[in-house]
Design an enzyme around this catalytic site. Structure first.
Site, PDB file in Angstrom:
ATOM      1  N   HIS A 104      76.321  35.406  22.811  1.00  0.00           N
ATOM      2  CA  HIS A 104      77.639  35.862  22.401  1.00  0.00           C
ATOM      3  C   HIS A 104      77.308  37.471  21.944  1.00  0.00           C
ATOM      4  CE1 HIS A 104      78.327  31.615  21.698  1.00  0.00           C
ATOM      5  NE2 HIS A 104      79.626  31.651  22.122  1.00  0.00           N
ATOM      6  N   ASP A 107      76.266  37.195  18.355  1.00  0.00           N
ATOM      7  CA  ASP A 107      74.858  36.942  17.808  1.00  0.00           C
ATOM      8  C   ASP A 107      74.126  37.742  17.741  1.00  0.00           C
ATOM      9  OD1 ASP A 107      76.171  34.105  18.430  1.00  0.00           O
ATOM     10  OD2 ASP A 107      75.199  34.109  20.651  1.00  0.00           O
ATOM     11  N   HIS A 274      80.932  17.976  25.330  1.00  0.00           N
ATOM     12  CA  HIS A 274      82.335  18.135  25.085  1.00  0.00           C
ATOM     13  C   HIS A 274      83.099  17.106  26.110  1.00  0.00           C
ATOM     14  CE1 HIS A 274      81.839  22.666  24.506  1.00  0.00           C
ATOM     15  NE2 HIS A 274      81.237  22.118  23.457  1.00  0.00           N
TER      16      HIS A 274
END
Ligand code: XLS
Ligand code: NI
Ligand code: NI
Length: 440
Positions: A104, A107, A274
């Protein structure tokens, strides 16, 4: 020159199944050819920058446990710290011999005071990455934007009630897609970190769906404009951080894509944890994505089966991996996608080599799963009984029924005329489970 963060470890060797060396691979042998392809090219491993180099080891009851020289408490949130972090990250990618990494924006660069400063910082790090990627041959599997940590995103990014937040998020995705394109990334991921809601009392669900639809369409339009060849991927998740996330699971994402004319433009990045949070299995999500033609990539981790939280642990269950790669391979294997370890250490795992061992174990587990899946496929261990189970559908009458050449009345006439009275047949679940266990 090495940073010395991992001591004198430079490359993790493959030593085979009998090795007792905790810093060696026992199953992952990148050059070994299985089913006509090198293991490295099947699995396409990537390391997630965020968990390994940015996450401080906190939980809801306590903060930082990890001490890393590039953390803000040591060096401040500076470009120097970001470069040191990149040095260590590339040392780890090289030591593990992975072909890819993922990140990201937040990051890899210091947080700026404005959008312009964020973009400048990101561009600086992108240049630094370019040098390191050329030096090491390591590539970018995907880039993404963090549209959930900063407080401006507390009520969502694209689904925020404030259009200025929508705009800030859109501008941020533009800069991250530019960065990904510049680094020849093979995909761009959108995980809608706070695209969801806490309570319907303050939420206009229909309006937020329209906003998200327009947002993703803008991303797709821009991708084509700049000639980015990678895939755009949405990562489904049912809840956490918001109580109800809009990208609940693969089926929900597919409905969203259809609704906004995006089903041929966007695929999915499926994360094991998830899938579990959504009340599914990982293989269910993979099989459904294949069936719908939207399978893209995977985030590999394992969820705790009791906690009801996205624990992002490293995978260690070979039978689960075997069934997962069985689905991946059955769909033709990865094209632009790969296996990204979206997994983090436990907060008590303080040592630098804990990071290495976590990845070594995860990669070995995936390699064993892959080999089991390949063997099941080449033996037709599951596909032959499956074909057999549906054999009736290749008969002429059945084919006509399916093709729409029979009306409901005609089917009823057929049943009456032939006096059909079908006998149930065993589903053979235990037999098939035993078959799988022979391969793992
Ligand atoms: C969080 C997500 C995140 C995405 C990238 O649960 O898995 O890590 O993969 O934003
Ligand atoms: Ni993820
Ligand atoms: Ni996750």
């Amino acid at each position: 020159m090495s940073t010395g963060f991992f001591g004198d470890i430079s490359r993790i060797p493959f030593e085979g199944a009998d090795s007792k060396n905790p810093l060696a691979f026992r199953y992952y042998n990148p050059d070994e050819v299985v089913a006509g392809k090198r293991m490295e090219d099947h699995l396409r491993f990537a390391i997630a920058y965020w968990h390994s180099f940015t996450w401080p080891g906190g939980d809801p009851f306590g903060g930082q446990t990890f001490e890393r020289p590039w953390f803000a408490d040591q060096m401040g949130d500076t470009m120097d710290a970001a470069r040191l972090k990149a040095d260590v990250a590339f040392e780890m990618f090289t030591a593990l011999g992975v072909p890819y990494f993922c990140f990201h924006d937040a990051d890899v660069r210091p947080e700026g005071a404005s959008f312009a400063e964020n973009t400048r910082n990101l561009e600086g790090i992108v240049e630094y990455f370019q040098e390191k990627m050329t030096e090491t041959g390591i590539r970018l599997l995907w880039g993404t934007a963090n549209l959930f940590s900063h407080r401006r995103y507390m009520s969502g990014a694209a689904t925020n009630p404030d259009p200025e937040v929508f705009a800030f998020a859109a501008a941020t995705v533009k800069s991250c897609l530019d960065a990904t394109h510049k680094l020849d990334g093979e995909n761009y991921v959108l995980w809608g970190g706070r695209e969801g809601y806490e309570t319907l009392l303050n939420t206009d669900l229909k309006r937020e769906d329209d906003q998200l639809g327009r947002f993703i369409n803008m991303v797709v339009e821009y991708k084509h404009k700049i000639g980015f060849k990678g895939a755009i991927l949405i990562e489904p998740k049912p809840q956490e951080p918001t109580k109800h996330q809009y990208d609940y699971d693969v089926a929900t994402v597919y409905g969203f894509l259809k609704r906004h004319g995006l089903e041929n433009e966007v695929k999915v990045n499926i994360e094991q944890g998830h899938a579990i949070l959504a009340g599914h299995s990982f293989e269910h999500e993979l099989a459904l994505a294949n069936a719908l033609g939207i399978f893209g990539s995977i985030d590999m981790n394992r969820n705790d089966y009791q906690s009801g939280w996205d624990t992002d642990q490293f995978p260690n269950n070979v039978p689960e991996m075997a069934i997962a790669y069985y689905q991946v391979l059955s769909g033709g294997g990865f094209t632009t996608g790969g296996t990204n370890f979206d997994a983090k250490l436990r907060r008590q795992s303080l040592e630098p080599d804990d990071l290495l061992m976590a990845h070594i174990g995860g990669m070995d587990c995936c390699a064993r799963g892959l080999k089991a899946a390949v063997a099941m496929i080449s033996d037709e261990a599951l596909s032959a009984p499956l074909k057999d189970r549906y054999a009736g559908w290749s008969m002429e009458g059945a084919q006509k029924m399916l093709a729409g050449d029979r009306t409901l009345e005609q089917v009823a006439e057929w049943v009456e005329g032939e006096n059909l009275n079908p006998e149930p047949k065993s589903g053979r679940q235990e037999l098939l489970e035993n078959v799988v266990n022979r391969y793992v």
